[in-house]
Design a protein around this motif. Structure first.
Motif, PDB file in Angstrom:
ATOM      1  N   LYS A 289       4.048 -11.750 -34.779  1.00 41.99           N
ATOM      2  CA  LYS A 289       3.719 -13.067 -34.576  1.00 41.99           C
ATOM      3  C   LYS A 289       2.278 -13.188 -35.104  1.00 41.99           C
ATOM      4  O   LYS A 289       1.791 -14.149 -36.231  1.00 41.99           O
ATOM      5  CB  LYS A 289       3.681 -13.452 -33.033  1.00 41.99           C
TER       6      LYS A 289
ATOM      7  N   TYR B  65       1.280 -11.071 -37.405  1.00 39.17           N
ATOM      8  CA  TYR B  65       1.440 -11.025 -38.993  1.00 39.17           C
ATOM      9  C   TYR B  65       1.795 -12.441 -39.626  1.00 39.17           C
ATOM     10  O   TYR B  65       0.946 -12.585 -40.434  1.00 39.17           O
ATOM     11  CB  TYR B  65       2.688 -10.027 -39.168  1.00 39.17           C
ATOM     12  N   ARG B  66       2.497 -13.305 -38.843  1.00 37.06           N
ATOM     13  CA  ARG B  66       3.103 -14.485 -39.581  1.00 37.06           C
ATOM     14  C   ARG B  66       1.870 -15.486 -39.384  1.00 37.06           C
ATOM     15  O   ARG B  66       1.700 -16.408 -40.381  1.00 37.06           O
ATOM     16  CB  ARG B  66       4.050 -14.964 -38.754  1.00 37.06           C
ATOM     17  N   LYS B  67       0.779 -15.202 -38.700  1.00 38.31           N
ATOM     18  CA  LYS B  67      -0.293 -15.917 -38.681  1.00 38.31           C
ATOM     19  C   LYS B  67      -1.372 -15.550 -39.557  1.00 38.31           C
ATOM     20  O   LYS B  67      -2.274 -16.078 -39.413  1.00 38.31           O
ATOM     21  CB  LYS B  67      -0.923 -16.021 -37.095  1.00 38.31           C
TER      22      LYS B  67
END
Lengths: 264, 225
Positions: free
Chosen positions: A255, A257-259
């Protein structure tokens, strides 16, 4: 891991000025940004040196102002019982008390106030000096735990500080802190450290802070007082938690990483 | 002076044994003890102070250099005459009662040593009475008080009051204070002479104070002559 955001501290000049000038917006902004970046508690230290009465008023004002802006509990950071009481009175919900210690005549009155208001407690294993070895620190923790249990607190409400002393002063210091964490974990209690002291007096402090945080997490650390606006530190938290197996399916790591929170 | 460069660089490199050996060799070869102190040991530590201030050297290196300086000085001490003792000044310091924080105080002690001061470090949790007794015994130029807590900074005025009561405050013994919660207004309000924000500034302020005092004495001498 529980994160206590350290930035609202009157030893920082801008914070001191904001407290003296009653600049609520400045403190609120600092609190909101720390919360947005992962702080579970917002530490508040109003030690401007203006005297206990004034600082008690400052704490009451700061706690009220910060809780208007952010939905996180506050860690009331003081060694002064009057300041602590003022902060606890003003606080909505369960505050953190940072901190109690085993210094003569200090533990009982603090525990009394904490029992009256409730809260999570940071406990420093300090008596009249800082115990140099893990074994001595654990023994002092035991004394505090006994006192806290006798005062009606739960063991789960206490976080024991493993005491971080600078690497630059003695290269045995980090090892003693890690050993303290491990021994405390064996007794089943929770642990906390104030991170940044580890790197005092050395260059590239961020590097040392990040490495030591990972090592402390590996030793079983439960909470840390740190700067959540430091992207490198927070990335290290995500990575280290995944590596020690406390992030099931690497969900938080991915999560983050995706942010875009894992890269510099 | 022969060996001055070697001794100075041994100190800067933190080479404890080499510093001691070089001083011993200099003495054997008949160099004047006062010269060894002034032209080798002191400049070595001064360079360390400058490099630390400039961010070229770091705390562990400074502490090692201070040990190398001490080793050289110990080898020299039996041969020094009273008037050879060209220390810049003498400071007694410690952390006040109820406070066990020693980091800032140790750093200040290291920086004063690095700048050629004789440092008498009383440690932490020092009661007012012990500070005053040490001032009485050592007759320093400065008394340094450290406190890291708002709850213990209030012990500073106690020390100064006791110093005044015994007639020990004022030239030669001035009071300098420091520590996270302390500031200039607080220093003024309790009758401290100096406040320094960090160790380097502390040394700078004290050197300035002692220089002014020296000039004042010189002027007084000329006036009297």
């Amino acid at each position: 891991m529980l994160i206590i955001g350290e930035l609202i501290n009157a030893t920082r000049k801008k914070v001191r000025e904001a407290i003296v000038e009653r600049d609520a917006a400045f403190l609120q902004d600092l609190a909101v940004r720390q919360a947005e970046n992962g702080a579970d508690y917002i530490d508040v230290n109003v030690a401007t040196g203006r005297g206990g009465e004034q600082e008690a008023a400052d704490m009451e004002w700061a706690v009220t102002a910060i809780q208007e802006a952010v939905d996180k509990p506050i860690a009331i950071d003081t060694a002064d019982l009057k300041v602590l009481t003022a902060g606890l009175q003003a606080h909505k919900g369960r505050a953190m008390i940072n901190s109690v210690s085993a210094e003569a005549g200090r533990l009982e009155p603090f525990l009394e106030v904490i029992r009256a208001y409730g809260g999570i407690v940071v406990a420093l294993p300090i008596r009249e000096s800082i115990p140099p070895t893990a074994a001595e620190r654990v023994a002092v923790c035991r004394t505090i735990l006994d006192g806290a249990l006798a005062a009606g607190l739960n063991a789960d409400d206490l976080y024991f500080d493993a005491l971080v002393l600078p690497l630059s002063v003695d290269t045995a210091n980090p090892g003693q802190t890690l050993q303290t964490i491990r021994e405390l974990k064996e007794t089943g209690v929770r642990t906390v450290i104030g991170l940044s002291n580890i790197s005092f007096g050395l260059p590239e402090r961020d590097l040392l802070n990040r490495c030591f945080l990972a090592m402390a997490l590996c030793a079983g650390l439960d909470a840390a007082i740190l700067n959540p606006l430091d992207r490198g530190i927070m990335a290290t938290v995500f990575a280290a938690e995944a590596l020690v197996g406390s992030d099931p399916m690497c969900a938080r790591y991915l999560k983050a990483y995706r942010k875009g929170r894992l890269s510099g | 002076m022969k060996y001055s460069w070697q001794i100075s660089s041994a100190i800067q490199a933190g080479e404890v044994d080499r510093s001691r050996e070089l001083v011993t060799r200099s003495l054997r070869e008949g160099l004047a003890p006062g010269e060894i102190l002034d032209k080798a040991l002191m400049p070595g530590m001064e360079a360390v102070g400058e490099k630390f201030g400039g961010g070229e050297m770091f705390l562990p290196e400074v502490m090692l250099s201070a040990s190398a300086f001490q080793a050289g000085l110990e080898a020299l001490r039996p041969w020094l005459k009273a008037d050879d003792a060209s220390f810049r000044g003498k400071i007694v310091l410690g952390t006040v009662a109820g406070d066990i924080h020693d980091l800032g105080k140790n750093l200040v002690a290291a920086m004063f040593t690095a700048n050629g001061f004789e440092v008498i470090d009383l440690g932490v949790n020092v009661p007012a009475e012990r500070f005053v007794a040490a001032v009485e015994e050592h007759r320093p130029d400065l008394l340094g008080l450290s406190a890291l807590l708002t709850t213990t900074m209030s012990r500073m005025p106690e020390v100064i009051r006791l110093l005044q009561k015994r007639g020990l405050h004022g030239d030669p013994c001035r009071v300098i204070i420091g520590g996270a919660p302390v500031n200039e207004e607080f220093a003024a309000s309790i009758g401290a002479d100096l406040y320094a924000e960090n160790a380097i500034e502390a040394v700078r302020m004290v050197r300035r104070l002692l220089l002014r005092r020296k000039r004042g004495e010189a002027v007084a001498k000329v006036g009297a002559g």
